[in-house]
Design a protein around this motif. Sequence first.
Motif, mmCIF file in Angstrom:
data_model
loop_
_atom_site.group_PDB
_atom_site.id
_atom_site.type_symbol
_atom_site.label_atom_id
_atom_site.label_comp_id
_atom_site.label_asym_id
_atom_site.label_seq_id
_atom_site.Cartn_x
_atom_site.Cartn_y
_atom_site.Cartn_z
ATOM 1 N N GLN A 53 0.791 -1.231 0.000
ATOM 2 C CA GLN A 53 0.000 0.000 0.000
ATOM 3 C C GLN A 53 0.826 1.286 0.000
ATOM 4 O OE1 GLN A 53 -3.755 0.063 0.242
ATOM 5 N NE2 GLN A 53 -3.157 -1.855 -0.722
ATOM 6 N N TYR B 139 -13.812 0.498 -0.271
ATOM 7 C CA TYR B 139 -14.235 1.717 0.418
ATOM 8 C C TYR B 139 -15.608 1.546 1.052
ATOM 9 C CZ TYR B 139 -10.172 4.043 -1.416
ATOM 10 O OH TYR B 139 -8.878 4.393 -1.688
ATOM 11 N N LEU C 157 -10.208 8.942 11.061
ATOM 12 C CA LEU C 157 -9.490 8.404 9.900
ATOM 13 C C LEU C 157 -8.702 9.496 9.195
ATOM 14 C CD1 LEU C 157 -12.197 5.994 8.526
ATOM 15 C CD2 LEU C 157 -10.223 5.470 9.955
ATOM 16 N N LEU C 158 -9.245 10.695 9.167
ATOM 17 C CA LEU C 158 -8.530 11.812 8.562
ATOM 18 C C LEU C 158 -7.242 12.108 9.345
ATOM 19 C CD1 LEU C 158 -8.413 14.090 6.458
ATOM 20 C CD2 LEU C 158 -9.681 15.500 8.083
ATOM 21 N N GLY D 153 -4.820 9.351 8.640
ATOM 22 C CA GLY D 153 -4.246 9.490 7.299
ATOM 23 C C GLY D 153 -3.190 10.578 7.224
ATOM 24 N N GLY E 211 -0.204 9.445 9.004
ATOM 25 C CA GLY E 211 0.415 8.395 8.188
ATOM 26 C C GLY E 211 1.300 8.986 7.107
ATOM 27 N N VAL E 212 0.805 10.028 6.452
ATOM 28 C CA VAL E 212 1.602 10.691 5.407
ATOM 29 C C VAL E 212 2.834 11.349 6.018
ATOM 30 C CG1 VAL E 212 1.601 12.585 3.734
ATOM 31 C CG2 VAL E 212 -0.327 11.006 3.824
ATOM 32 N N LEU F 8 4.436 5.094 7.389
ATOM 33 C CA LEU F 8 3.023 5.209 7.006
ATOM 34 C C LEU F 8 2.112 4.446 7.964
ATOM 35 C CD1 LEU F 8 0.944 6.257 4.924
ATOM 36 C CD2 LEU F 8 1.352 4.163 3.652
ATOM 37 N N PHE G 251 -0.262 6.182 10.857
ATOM 38 C CA PHE G 251 -1.709 5.959 10.797
ATOM 39 C C PHE G 251 -2.227 5.461 12.143
ATOM 40 C CE2 PHE G 251 -5.258 3.003 10.128
ATOM 41 C CZ PHE G 251 -6.198 3.890 9.620
ATOM 42 N N THR H 32 -8.482 -1.616 7.711
ATOM 43 C CA THR H 32 -7.385 -1.415 6.759
ATOM 44 C C THR H 32 -6.911 -2.749 6.199
ATOM 45 O OG1 THR H 32 -6.695 0.583 7.914
ATOM 46 C CG2 THR H 32 -5.083 -0.448 6.467
#
Length: 161
Positions: free
Chosen positions: A23, A66, A83-84, A87, A90-91, A102, A106, A135
């Motif tokens: 991923q 999704y 989740l935002l 994310g 994670g980035v 990552l 997350f 995930t």
Amino acid sequence: MDPIAELIVGLVIVVGLVGAVIQIYPGSIIVAAAVAVWGVVTGGAIGWTVAVVGVLAVAVAGVAKYLYAGRYLKGAGVPNRTLLVGGVLGVVGFFVIPVVGLPIGFVLGVYLSEMGRHRDHRGAWRSTMAAIRATGLTILIELAGALIATGVWVAGLLATG
């Protein structure tokens, strides 16, 4: 298609399958593109059928992952905001700790967001585990679509060879 080109398509598919698991890059899209290129170049009924079925398998898996993850997380009570945050961290983690940053970012982001919401380690950890399971399920769904596309390509390869 000549054997060298088919070997290259096969190698690109392998790279795509690895991407579907780790991923870090869009692996299933790479598989779909490789299968589509093979199908278009090969042409005929077999080539076009392989291209269409391979691309559809990846597209259906992409939508399904999704929908399923969203439903699973709603059932577990994990909000989209969590989740935002996961994310985004994670980035950030991807750039701070290459490759493994990552997933670490997350998980940390989901946990911290849920800790702020629950004010309780158990509740935050329960939500974090639900996000990790969702995930994992999305990875399996994406991999299944990519494997179906790969299987169709192998069948087409055998049918034309």
